[in-house]
Design a protein around this motif. Structure first.
Motif, short mmCIF file in Angstrom:
data_model
loop_
_atom_site.label_atom_id
_atom_site.label_comp_id
_atom_site.label_asym_id
_atom_site.label_seq_id
_atom_site.Cartn_x
_atom_site.Cartn_y
_atom_site.Cartn_z
N THR A 109 22.60 -26.88 54.35
CA THR A 109 22.59 -25.82 53.30
C THR A 109 23.73 -24.98 53.36
N LYS A 133 26.54 -26.89 51.50
CA LYS A 133 26.13 -27.03 50.04
C LYS A 133 26.71 -25.71 49.57
N ARG A 134 26.26 -24.61 50.12
CA ARG A 134 26.82 -23.40 49.50
C ARG A 134 28.26 -23.21 49.43
N ARG A 135 28.80 -23.82 50.57
CA ARG A 135 30.27 -23.54 50.66
C ARG A 135 31.14 -24.22 49.45
N ARG A 160 30.04 -24.63 46.61
CA ARG A 160 30.25 -23.58 45.28
C ARG A 160 31.43 -23.06 45.22
N GLU A 207 26.06 -11.07 42.80
CA GLU A 207 26.88 -11.93 43.91
C GLU A 207 28.22 -12.39 43.54
N LYS A 249 20.17 -10.74 46.76
CA LYS A 249 20.82 -11.25 45.66
C LYS A 249 21.45 -10.25 44.93
#
Ligand SMILES: Cc1ncc(COP(=O)(O)O)c(C=O)c1O
Length: 418
Positions: A9, A12-14, A16, A334, A361
């Motif tokens: 995960t 995956k975030r990276r 973005r 964010e 968030k």
């Protein structure tokens, strides 16, 4: 779920942020030019995101002491305090802390994180109750997890909530340890220690105050928020870290309880880890001496705090209400927060980025921090960069935190139990 899936995960975030010049959480400092200036990505960058509150990391006395100790004692101790890792330097530093605080005992640890682990782990076990502020640092939460004690979180900075939680405990549970911080590290708010000490006394609870960010910055002698509020004698255990104002690595606990010495044999996070390296310990001792000799460092720090806070407000940013060396800019959403952070970095200003999972968030924060070593010109340059970034990004001021949301509700996920 595959064991590695939770790690994926992060990738995956990276993804973005693919293509962005600066990736959140992955900033590399290539070189240090001064206590408040570094080179990042080939660019000279103003550092407003460190915890070098008194600017001592390059102080000549500190550097000289560290260099001399490396020459005299070598680069490492290669062992724990309880085995082969206690040098005269460690004990001298402990005496220096006890003397500075006017407390009978001091014990130093390899990090501040391990100081909390050691204290809570050695003090508390089955049948005991640990009461912690809901916004506590991860080291405090982790410290409670190793025990078989009951753990109760009370509302952030609410002595009343603490009182209610204590009242609800069955009378048979004798041992109660309350753990709070002096100055909270993201929002820069200070604990109401006078009230907390009074509640602890009423209910026969021991009190540990973690002064990680307030050691050196608060109080007439720089001893922290308990000194500032006149209740140092009401605190059983004061914990500090060397990794902020003291310009090194390590942790300390000072106390009038002689039982503190038993941690030398009982605390796992102290016994089963190597002691602080000679250069580090000598550097920290020199830093303490500088702080004791130069109270005017704090005057400079606080003048910078006021200049930065006033300037940010004038530009239109919404900042945390508490005056402290930590200046939280409440940026809200964010994507916008990350865009602002990247714009600041591109323009040569580093501040800390607090986004999920470090916060909810829509309650993101840019955390600026002041140093006594910032010159007024550097503070002005930072404000100019903040102003330009704001105008480039459009309609900042960013989202205000709703009035109804109390500090306790603005929980920072990185700091609390999942
Ligand atoms: C409140 C608090 N306690 C403990 C620590 C851990 O300190 P160290 O860096 O010495 O491990 C920190 C570090 O950020 C902190 O903010």
């Amino acid at each position: 779920m595959d064991l590695l899936e939770k790690l994926r995960t992060v990738e995956k975030r990276r993804a973005r942020f693919a293509g962005a010049a600066a990736l959140p959480g992955e900033t590399v400092i290539d070189r240090v030019v001064g206590p408040c200036e570094v080179i990042i990505g080939g660019r000279r960058t103003l550092m407003f995101g460190s915890n070098n509150y008194l600017g001592l990391t390059l102080h000549p006395d500190v550097v000289e002491a560290a260099q001399r100790a490396a020459g005299e004692y070598g680069t490492g101790t290669t062992g724990s305090r309880t085995a082969n890792g206690t040098l005269a330097l460690h004990e001298e530093l402990e005496r220096e802390f006890a003397d500075w605080f006017g407390k009978r005992h001091a014990l130093i640890f390899s990090t501040g994180y391990q100081a909390n682990l050691s204290l809570v782990g050695a003090l508390c076990g089955a049948g005991d109750v640990i009461l912690i502020d809901a916004d506590s640092h991860a080291s405090i939460y982790d410290a409670t997890r190793q025990t078989a004690s009951q753990v109760v979180a009370f509302r952030h900075n609410s002595a009343e909530s603490l009182r209610r939680k204590l009242q609800r405990l069955p009378t048979g549970q004798r041992n109660r340890l309350v753990v709070v911080e002096g100055l909270y590290s993201i929002r820069g708010d200070v604990a109401p220690l006078r009230d907390i000490v009074a509640v602890c006394r009423e209910h026969g609870a021991y009190l540990l105050v973690d002064e990680a960010h307030s050691l050196g910055t608060f109080g007439s002698r720089g001893l922290g928020c308990a000194e500032e509020q006149g209740v140092l004698s009401g605190v059983d255990f004061v914990v500090g870290t060397f990794s902020k104002s003291l310009a090194g690595i390590g942790g300390v606990c000072v106390s009038d309880h002689p039982e503190l010495r038993a941690l030398h044999f009982l605390a796992r996070a102290y016994v089963f880890t190597a002691s602080g390296s000679p250069s580090n310990i000598a550097g920290v001792r020199a830093a303490v001496k500088v702080i004791r000799r130069h109270p005017e460092l704090r005057d400079r720090l606080w003048a910078n705090v006021r200049m930065l806070r006033n300037g940010l407000r004038e530009i239109g940013y919404t900042i945390g209400e508490h005056e402290s060396p930590i200046v939280p800019i409440l940026t809200g959403e964010e994507a916008r927060t990350i865009a602002l952070w990247q714009a600041l970095l591109r323009a040569g200003l580093y501040v800390n980025l607090i986004v999920p999972p470090g916060c909810p968030k829509d309650d993101c924060v840019l955390r600026a921090s002041c140093s006594a070593a910032h010159t007024p010109e550097q503070v002005q340059q930072a404000l100019d960069i903040f102003a330009t970034a704001e105008s480039q990004l459009g309609q900042v001021p960013l989202r205000r935190v709703p009035e109804a949301v109390g500090e306790g509700d603005l929980r920072l996920d990185a700091k609390i139990l999942p």
